[in-house]
Scaffold this active site. Structure first.
Site, PDB file in Angstrom:
ATOM      1  N   CYS A 100       3.090 -21.909   7.208  1.00  0.00           N
ATOM      2  CA  CYS A 100       2.156 -21.333   8.174  1.00  0.00           C
ATOM      3  C   CYS A 100       0.741 -21.844   7.911  1.00  0.00           C
ATOM      4  O   CYS A 100       0.012 -22.198   8.838  1.00  0.00           O
ATOM      5  CB  CYS A 100       2.191 -19.808   8.102  1.00  0.00           C
ATOM      6  SG  CYS A 100       1.043 -19.002   9.229  1.00  0.00           S
ATOM      7  N   CYS A 197       4.852 -13.043   7.157  1.00  0.00           N
ATOM      8  CA  CYS A 197       3.959 -12.661   8.250  1.00  0.00           C
ATOM      9  C   CYS A 197       4.684 -12.190   9.502  1.00  0.00           C
ATOM     10  O   CYS A 197       4.261 -11.258  10.150  1.00  0.00           O
ATOM     11  CB  CYS A 197       3.004 -13.803   8.573  1.00  0.00           C
ATOM     12  SG  CYS A 197       3.695 -15.442   8.459  1.00  0.00           S
TER      13      CYS A 197
END
EC number: 2.8.1.13
Length: 359
Positions: A100, A197
């Site tokens: 990410c 996340c």
């Protein structure tokens, strides 16, 4: 430099809140941007996506800076999540937070910052940068060693680091919370987010089963004797104790069982007894997909220290770079639960050299 426009990634947490505040106090032209990387409103145990956005907005209003939202869900799905699923399907344990950072926060977001006319991006990571004599930028551990996040940032290269600021890298976590409280930021006592996340705090097994069909199979001991059944190899990590479901094996002492190996060909999980069982330890590993912060490895072979998981104490080792760019690592001491798919990250004291994916 004070006239520079800085775009801060605001997550709705205390670290990014204080990062934005400090930059504003230092006189920069600051804008806060919330990145939405996952479409489903994943209501986790303590905070929904909408709550994060509301907190981010409140912080920006309180500081007196513009607030924007950007949706990277499509990029996230294509460049992070699909890779995450592929790795799990292959029996490996990936770290999506590292990907990410590479694909979203320091690539897609950086491109967006350029569109906004920003000179720098800033994030709430516990890390530092240092410009050295030749003009290159080093990635340095955060001052608060217990919170250092360079393990997740090792894929960043020179171009990204030259455009990045880590405002809280020189501050202890406890002080960050104090600063937030002193300045009446709504996030001052907000719990730190944990977990991946896009999963939030949900049960990982439940989440993964929505995307990948599980194939049940047998659990064997180190001698090939069946001792139980597993729910699908993808649900287990090397060194894992919880959730194996092995209990009361005939003629075996009541010692905890740990996942030691995955036999992908036969869909068998191999488990051993005891936290310090020899099968859980290795002193070598091979890694691929190397990223070097300086642009290349320090040498063809070199001494350094390394982590094979976040928050692990740095472990002394020797690194050999192969012709194909992969590396062989030999540790001075055997390491417990080296896990394929996770990252090994290399350090020279406090300087992060880079890292790669364990195979």
């Amino acid at each position: 430099m004070q006239n520079n426009k800085i775009i801060v990634g605001i997550s709705g947490g205390v670290d990014s809140s204080v990062s934005a505040l400090l930059l504003k106090q230092q006189g920069y032209d600051v804008t806060g941007v919330f990145m939405k990387n996952w479409e489903e409103d994943d209501t986790d145990e303590f905070c929904s996506a909408e709550q994060h956005i509301a907190d981010a907005q409140a912080v920006c209003d309180s500081i007196g800076i513009p607030f924007k939202k950007i949706n990277f869900a499509a990029e996230y799905w294509d460049n992070v999540f699909e890779h995450f699923l592929t790795e799990y399907k292959a029996g490996r344990t990936p770290n999506p937070d590292i990907l990410c950072n590479k694909e979203i926060k320091f690539k897609a977001f950086l491109s967006y910052v350029h569109l906004l006319g920003g000179d720098y991006i800033a994030t709430g990571h516990y890390a530092r940068t240092k410009v050295i004599d030749d003009g290159s930028v080093q990635l340095v551990k955060g001052l608060d060693d217990s919170k250092d996040q360079t393990y997740f940032l090792y894929t960043l290269g020179q171009e990204q680091l030259k455009q990045t600021m880590f405002p809280i890298g020189d501050i202890e976590k406890s002080r960050v919370r104090e600063i937030a409280k002193e300045n009446n930021l709504v996030t001052f006592d907000k719990k730190d987010s944990t977990g991946i996340c896009f999963i939030g705090e949900r049960k990982f097994k439940d989440f993964l089963s929505k995307f990948l069909p599980a194939q049940k199979g047998e659990i064997h001991d180190e001698n090939g004797i069946k001792i139980g059944m597993h729910d699908g190899l993808m649900y287990y990590t090397i060194g894992q104790r919880q959730g194996l479901g092995i209990g009361g094996v005939k003629n075996r002492p009541e010692i905890p069982w740990f996942a030691a190996q995955k036999d992908l060909e036969n869909n068998v999980l191999i488990a051993v007894q005891g936290h310090d069982h020899p099968m859980l330890f290795k002193d070598t590993l091979q890694a691929i997909d190397l990223s070097w912060v300086a642009g290349s490895a320090p040498a063809d072979s070199f001494r350094c220290s390394a982590k094979v998981r976040y928050r692990q104490k740095d472990q002394p080792c020797s690194v050999e770079v192969n012709n194909d760019g992969s590396v062989n690592v030999v540790f001075d001491e055997p390491q417990r639960a080296i896990t394929p798919g996770q990252s090994v990250v290399f350090y020279d004291n406090d300087v992060c050299l880079g890292g790669g994916i364990i195979i």
